[in-house]
Design a protein around this motif. Structure first.
Motif, PDB file in Angstrom:
ATOM      1  N   MET A 145     -27.747  52.484  16.341  1.00 23.77           N
ATOM      2  CA  MET A 145     -26.256  53.562  15.796  1.00 23.77           C
ATOM      3  C   MET A 145     -25.635  53.356  16.671  1.00 23.77           C
ATOM      4  O   MET A 145     -24.470  53.520  17.007  1.00 23.77           O
ATOM      5  N   GLU A 146     -26.218  53.449  18.535  1.00 21.65           N
ATOM      6  CA  GLU A 146     -25.387  53.783  19.782  1.00 21.65           C
ATOM      7  C   GLU A 146     -24.729  52.378  19.893  1.00 21.65           C
ATOM      8  O   GLU A 146     -23.612  52.368  20.683  1.00 21.65           O
ATOM      9  N   LEU A 147     -24.966  51.132  19.380  1.00 28.90           N
ATOM     10  CA  LEU A 147     -24.511  49.669  20.240  1.00 28.90           C
ATOM     11  C   LEU A 147     -23.363  50.010  18.820  1.00 28.90           C
ATOM     12  O   LEU A 147     -22.363  49.638  19.205  1.00 28.90           O
ATOM     13  N   LEU A 148     -23.373  50.091  17.899  1.00 29.50           N
ATOM     14  CA  LEU A 148     -22.381  50.087  16.478  1.00 29.50           C
ATOM     15  C   LEU A 148     -21.727  50.803  17.467  1.00 29.50           C
ATOM     16  O   LEU A 148     -20.188  50.347  17.020  1.00 29.50           O
ATOM     17  N   HIS A 149     -22.122  52.314  17.407  1.00 29.14           N
ATOM     18  CA  HIS A 149     -21.062  53.089  17.752  1.00 29.14           C
ATOM     19  C   HIS A 149     -20.544  52.834  18.974  1.00 29.14           C
ATOM     20  O   HIS A 149     -18.568  52.944  19.181  1.00 29.14           O
ATOM     21  N   ASP A 150     -20.614  52.691  20.368  1.00 27.97           N
ATOM     22  CA  ASP A 150     -19.512  51.902  21.199  1.00 27.97           C
ATOM     23  C   ASP A 150     -18.994  50.866  20.720  1.00 27.97           C
ATOM     24  O   ASP A 150     -17.578  50.899  21.425  1.00 27.97           O
ATOM     25  N   ALA A 151     -19.723  49.650  19.955  1.00 26.01           N
ATOM     26  CA  ALA A 151     -18.533  48.884  19.800  1.00 26.01           C
ATOM     27  C   ALA A 151     -17.074  49.246  18.955  1.00 26.01           C
ATOM     28  O   ALA A 151     -16.040  48.871  19.298  1.00 26.01           O
ATOM     29  N   LEU A 152     -17.251  50.035  18.249  1.00 27.90           N
ATOM     30  CA  LEU A 152     -16.329  50.584  17.666  1.00 27.90           C
ATOM     31  C   LEU A 152     -15.049  51.309  17.870  1.00 27.90           C
ATOM     32  O   LEU A 152     -14.549  51.209  18.302  1.00 27.90           O
ATOM     33  N   GLU A 153     -15.807  51.974  19.249  1.00 26.03           N
ATOM     34  CA  GLU A 153     -15.181  53.128  20.642  1.00 26.03           C
ATOM     35  C   GLU A 153     -14.668  51.770  21.246  1.00 26.03           C
ATOM     36  O   GLU A 153     -13.259  52.464  21.442  1.00 26.03           O
ATOM     37  N   GLY A 154     -14.616  50.729  21.251  1.00 25.82           N
ATOM     38  CA  GLY A 154     -14.515  50.102  21.800  1.00 25.82           C
ATOM     39  C   GLY A 154     -13.169  49.405  21.267  1.00 25.82           C
ATOM     40  O   GLY A 154     -12.075  48.814  21.447  1.00 25.82           O
ATOM     41  N   CYS A 155     -13.434  49.083  19.791  1.00 27.90           N
ATOM     42  CA  CYS A 155     -11.960  48.714  19.215  1.00 27.90           C
ATOM     43  C   CYS A 155     -11.322  49.960  19.299  1.00 27.90           C
ATOM     44  O   CYS A 155      -9.549  49.927  19.448  1.00 27.90           O
ATOM     45  N   VAL A 156     -11.266  50.595  19.202  1.00 30.55           N
ATOM     46  CA  VAL A 156     -10.362  52.142  18.621  1.00 30.55           C
ATOM     47  C   VAL A 156      -9.161  51.712  20.685  1.00 30.55           C
ATOM     48  O   VAL A 156      -8.469  52.191  20.816  1.00 30.55           O
ATOM     49  N   ASP A 157     -10.735  52.514  21.933  1.00 35.87           N
ATOM     50  CA  ASP A 157      -9.978  52.173  23.214  1.00 35.87           C
ATOM     51  C   ASP A 157      -8.913  51.209  23.388  1.00 35.87           C
ATOM     52  O   ASP A 157      -8.339  51.172  24.034  1.00 35.87           O
ATOM     53  N   THR A 158      -8.956  49.666  22.674  1.00 36.18           N
ATOM     54  CA  THR A 158      -8.113  48.899  22.442  1.00 36.18           C
ATOM     55  C   THR A 158      -7.106  48.496  22.098  1.00 36.18           C
ATOM     56  O   THR A 158      -5.852  47.631  21.767  1.00 36.18           O
ATOM     57  N   GLY A 159      -6.835  49.165  20.492  1.00 37.37           N
ATOM     58  CA  GLY A 159      -5.871  49.952  19.255  1.00 37.37           C
ATOM     59  C   GLY A 159      -6.835  49.011  18.213  1.00 37.37           C
ATOM     60  O   GLY A 159      -5.671  48.382  17.216  1.00 37.37           O
ATOM     61  N   VAL A 160      -7.619  48.292  19.031  1.00 40.81           N
ATOM     62  CA  VAL A 160      -7.796  47.279  17.478  1.00 40.81           C
ATOM     63  C   VAL A 160      -8.377  48.105  16.117  1.00 40.81           C
ATOM     64  O   VAL A 160      -7.963  47.557  15.431  1.00 40.81           O
ATOM     65  N   ALA A 161      -8.851  49.611  16.452  1.00 44.54           N
ATOM     66  CA  ALA A 161      -9.245  50.343  14.958  1.00 44.54           C
ATOM     67  C   ALA A 161      -8.471  51.535  15.320  1.00 44.54           C
ATOM     68  O   ALA A 161      -7.864  51.996  16.178  1.00 44.54           O
ATOM     69  N   THR A 162      -8.275  51.914  14.294  1.00 43.06           N
ATOM     70  CA  THR A 162      -7.172  53.298  14.157  1.00 43.06           C
ATOM     71  C   THR A 162      -8.372  54.860  13.640  1.00 43.06           C
ATOM     72  O   THR A 162      -7.827  56.336  13.313  1.00 43.06           O
ATOM     73  N   SER A 163      -9.016  54.408  14.011  1.00 41.88           N
ATOM     74  CA  SER A 163     -10.304  55.462  13.754  1.00 41.88           C
ATOM     75  C   SER A 163     -10.122  56.429  14.269  1.00 41.88           C
ATOM     76  O   SER A 163      -9.768  56.586  15.487  1.00 41.88           O
ATOM     77  N   THR A 164     -10.816  57.958  13.697  1.00 48.61           N
ATOM     78  CA  THR A 164     -10.215  59.042  14.729  1.00 48.61           C
ATOM     79  C   THR A 164     -11.509  59.988  14.682  1.00 48.61           C
ATOM     80  O   THR A 164     -10.928  61.401  15.364  1.00 48.61           O
ATOM     81  N   ASP A 165     -12.063  59.325  14.043  1.00 50.27           N
ATOM     82  CA  ASP A 165     -13.825  59.806  14.086  1.00 50.27           C
ATOM     83  C   ASP A 165     -14.451  59.185  14.393  1.00 50.27           C
ATOM     84  O   ASP A 165     -15.049  59.078  13.310  1.00 50.27           O
ATOM     85  N   ILE A 166     -14.457  58.508  15.441  1.00 51.33           N
ATOM     86  CA  ILE A 166     -15.436  57.611  15.970  1.00 51.33           C
ATOM     87  C   ILE A 166     -16.948  58.029  15.220  1.00 51.33           C
ATOM     88  O   ILE A 166     -17.831  57.114  15.229  1.00 51.33           O
TER      89      ILE A 166
END
Length: 208
Positions: A145-166
């Motif tokens: 789960m942490e690996l998935l979280h960190d990957a999604l967070e990386g997408c948010v940090d670079t503007g690839v994803a728009t999640s507001t609750d990672i």
């Protein structure tokens, strides 16, 4: 026949007890792969699988749930290793997220028996009557789960994803992956859209 198989196993030399422990865990994982049923992992079945006397197992595991726990922990370690390798081989945040998700689905498809025990809720040990604790169970899957979280967070940090609750979207994304993995296993004749995994990840990860 069981006695003959037991007699053929070479005894470990002094100091090699950990080798037998590893063999017990490996046998339990193989039984999960073959049956997809944690109840099939008994002291007798494991002993028969590797050719030892069942009481020998008590030197390494106090009870049957402890054996299953060790097998599930090993399965998660293998999954985590594959997820990390896929992540490290990808370039760019979006590619890393898809690499993790695709590898997760591939693991579930390649190992349906152990996957059902890991994630299917089929293994529910009695925490009051076994050596397994709630802490043991809550730790399972945490690294994945942490690996998935960190990957999604990386997408948010670079503007690839728009999640507001990672954190919440990580759980939603895992639920989507698990649902797809489960349905693929139980409905093998269903004709899935070829891009169904991409659709699930794109929607639940809020990818731009």
């Amino acid at each position: 026949m069981d006695d003959e198989k037991t007699a053929t196993r070479t005894r470990n030399r002094r100091g090699e007890g950990s080798r037998l422990r590893d063999e017990i865990i490996a046998a339990a994982v193989e039984l999960l792969d073959e049956t997809g049923d944690a109840s099939a992992v008994t002291l007798r079945s494991v002993a028969r699988h590797i050719g030892i006397a069942a009481p020998s197992i008590y030197r390494h595991f106090p009870d049957q749930p402890a054996i299953v726990l060790a097998a599930v922990q090993k399965a998660f370690a293998e999954l985590d290793g594959e997820l990390r390798a896929a992540r490290d081989a990808a370039t760019g945040p979006r590619q890393r997220l898809f690499a993790i998700c695709d590898t997760y689905l591939a693991f579930a498809q390649a190992h349906p028996g152990r996957y059902r025990t890991m994630f299917g809720g089929l293994w529910m040990p009695d925490l009051t009557g076994s050596s397994v604790t709630g802490t043991d169970l809550s730790a399972l899957g945490r690294a994945s789960m942490e690996l998935l979280h960190d990957a999604l967070e990386g997408c948010v940090d670079t503007g690839v994803a728009t999640s507001t609750d990672i954190a919440a979207d990580t759980v939603a994304l895992w639920l989507g992956l698990h649902g797809l993995a489960h349905q693929r296993a139980v409905a093998p004749n269903f004709v899935w859209p070829p891009d169904i995994a991409e659709r699930v990840v794109t929607a639940l990860a809020h990818l731009a």
